[in-house]
Design a protein around this motif. Sequence first.
Motif, PDB file in Angstrom:
ATOM      1  N   ILE A  78       0.914  -1.301   0.134  1.00  0.00           N
ATOM      2  CA  ILE A  78      -0.117   0.063  -0.095  1.00  0.00           C
ATOM      3  C   ILE A  78       0.936   1.242   0.029  1.00  0.00           C
ATOM      4  N   ASN A  79       0.626   2.044  -0.945  1.00  0.00           N
ATOM      5  CA  ASN A  79       1.353   3.382  -0.967  1.00  0.00           C
ATOM      6  C   ASN A  79       0.811   4.174   0.305  1.00  0.00           C
ATOM      7  N   ARG A  80       2.020   4.653   1.117  1.00  0.00           N
ATOM      8  CA  ARG A  80       1.724   5.510   2.222  1.00  0.00           C
ATOM      9  C   ARG A  80       1.887   6.731   2.031  1.00  0.00           C
ATOM     10  N   TYR A  81       2.227   7.475   0.838  1.00  0.00           N
ATOM     11  CA  TYR A  81       2.534   8.684   0.514  1.00  0.00           C
ATOM     12  C   TYR A  81       1.088   9.566   0.091  1.00  0.00           C
ATOM     13  N   ARG A  82       0.235   8.421  -0.696  1.00  0.00           N
ATOM     14  CA  ARG A  82      -0.790   9.079  -1.211  1.00  0.00           C
ATOM     15  C   ARG A  82      -1.885   7.860  -1.110  1.00  0.00           C
ATOM     16  N   LYS A  83      -3.302   8.337  -1.169  1.00  0.00           N
ATOM     17  CA  LYS A  83      -4.454   7.199  -1.123  1.00  0.00           C
ATOM     18  C   LYS A  83      -4.625   6.567  -2.528  1.00  0.00           C
ATOM     19  N   THR A  84      -4.267   5.388  -2.567  1.00  0.00           N
ATOM     20  CA  THR A  84      -4.206   4.382  -3.763  1.00  0.00           C
ATOM     21  C   THR A  84      -4.828   3.048  -3.340  1.00  0.00           C
ATOM     22  N   PRO A  85      -5.515   2.261  -4.212  1.00  0.00           N
ATOM     23  CA  PRO A  85      -5.749   0.903  -3.790  1.00  0.00           C
ATOM     24  C   PRO A  85      -4.725   0.220  -3.120  1.00  0.00           C
TER      25      PRO A  85
END
Length: 218
Positions: A77-84
């Motif tokens: 999970i990308n922690r820098y921006r909201k992505t699935p």
Amino acid sequence: DGEKALFPAKKAEIFNQFKAKYITFDQLEIKAKGKQMRVIVCKDGDLVTREAIVPVHSFDGYVEPDVNRDLLKLVVINRYRKTPPAIAFIQGMGLKMGAVAQSIAHDSHNIIAVGATDYELVQAINGVIRDNGGICVAHLDDTVSLPLPIAGIMSPLSIDEINAKYHQIEQKIKALRTPLTALQMTLAFMGLTVIPDLKLSDRGLFDSKAFAFTNLFL
């Protein structure tokens, strides 16, 4: 030694760019879109992986982990921006139960997690998100975590406090019956796409030999 600084002193601030939001069970569901799928195969003490093609194990149309085949779900999970969440499957970690999540994942230090069930994956991942970075081990409803609020990879605690908590984390992971010497170290490199053969980034499965993203299902 009694001397004064020539500049104004400020209280140290904890720097951390952590924008990931709590995930839900349905975000980890993967619909079966084929009868076979690519699986990352890892080996103890080795950062190089290989690709295996295995039959899809599904229930009610969704692909599930299968501990009998050492087939666990891997999540980034990308922690820098909201992505699935990016989701794949991995063999070699050998967990018989539970899940481990951490924000220690070279090189981007996104959240990476491995687990035997979606429920425990949610518990572990959300534990890391709650702490704005760290390590979290989940078994059913029981979780143990080590918060790492400084950039998601460091702790402001004393060495003794960190050592005690880390030892607790390690004991919890061993209780999940992994055969790996250092599951956390192996897990940290499963998202590093420059190391062959198959890895999982926050954008999906990556084949480093072809230097291209690839599909989970065949």
